[in-house]
Design an enzyme around this catalytic site. Sequence first.
Site, PDB file in Angstrom:
ATOM      1  CB  CYS A 108      -0.946   0.000   1.201  1.00 62.04           C
ATOM      2  SG  CYS A 108      -0.119  -0.185   2.810  1.00 62.04           S
ATOM      3  CG  HIS A 166       1.233  -4.808  -8.631  1.00 61.80           C
ATOM      4  ND1 HIS A 166       0.571  -4.695  -7.435  1.00 61.80           N
ATOM      5  CD2 HIS A 166       1.837  -3.610  -8.843  1.00 61.80           C
ATOM      6  CE1 HIS A 166       0.761  -3.477  -6.938  1.00 61.80           C
ATOM      7  NE2 HIS A 166       1.539  -2.804  -7.760  1.00 61.80           N
ATOM      8  CG  ASP A 174      -1.604  -1.117  -5.923  1.00 63.96           C
ATOM      9  OD1 ASP A 174      -0.607  -0.518  -5.486  1.00 63.96           O
ATOM     10  OD2 ASP A 174      -1.978  -1.016  -7.109  1.00 63.96           O
ATOM     11  CE1 TYR A 220       1.335   8.106  -9.002  1.00 63.38           C
ATOM     12  CE2 TYR A 220       3.117   7.206 -10.346  1.00 63.38           C
ATOM     13  CZ  TYR A 220       2.418   7.247  -9.155  1.00 63.38           C
ATOM     14  OH  TYR A 220       2.785   6.435  -8.114  1.00 63.38           O
ATOM     15  CG  ASN A 277      -0.364   5.771 -12.865  1.00 61.59           C
ATOM     16  OD1 ASN A 277      -0.622   6.868 -13.339  1.00 61.59           O
ATOM     17  ND2 ASN A 277       0.785   5.518 -12.243  1.00 61.59           N
TER      18      ASN A 277
END
Length: 285
Positions: A27, A176, A241, A44, A246
């Site tokens: 996280c 992931h 997460d 970003y 994104n």
Amino acid sequence: MNVQAGFLARRRRPRFQLPPGACDAHCHVFGPAARFPYAPNRRYTPPDAPKEMLRALHDHLGVARAVIVQASCHGTDNAAMLDAIASDPQRYRGVAIVDDGFTDRDYDALHAGGVRGVRFNFVKHLGGAPDMGVFARVIDRIKARGWHVVLHLDAPDIAPLSAMIRRLPLPFVIDHMGRVPAAAGLDQPGLRALIELSRLENCWIKVCGAERIAMPPYDQAVPIARALVEAAPERVLWGTDFPHPNATHEADEADLVDLVPRYAPDALAQRRLLVDNPARLYGFD
């Protein structure tokens, strides 16, 4: 209504009850930018998601522990992550982003602050592979500290990078589920390469990111995650997460919690995934 209350009002409680000591092993905290500015060269700019929001989410879900992973938008300034860990050092650990400028004193401070690993992004939308000279020097600096390296990869790069990964002299964690596209099923090159790596005793894999490799209700992600849990039951980790930087859609973390019994159907497998494995890797009591 404060930020936390408004944020949680959009999220349900999970049906699956997490066991005591359950860990969200992936996280993030973002900002607040007024206190912890984002990196000038970031790819970003996320909305602020401060430590108070993360704590509120974990209390809502029943998460007891967490690993806060430094995200690329904050670059090598790990202050926001360290501040979050300092708010509850028994509950939190961290993974930092570093570069060649970090000294032994800097690494000592990170370790004292709860950091137990470093992360390198290889994914193209975040800038692609790092400087491999820097990568090698950082690995050399951290291997004696009992730390690990977290690798964020694109699925097509898993096989080409496997030879390098196999030579790593310390534990490594793949983020992931390797970002393998769930729609491609179990017989895809990226997943085959990932399962081959999972046989290594120093390989750990996060079965998080269902919302990155599939769309709700994430049914297509379940066989991928289950295959990884079955391949290395004592070296898999789970995470939310949050807050999903994104992302292609807004995920409800309760949906991700409710996937756990589909990934790991029995209580022993669930305890390994959620409690025992992260406790062993991150040094939770």
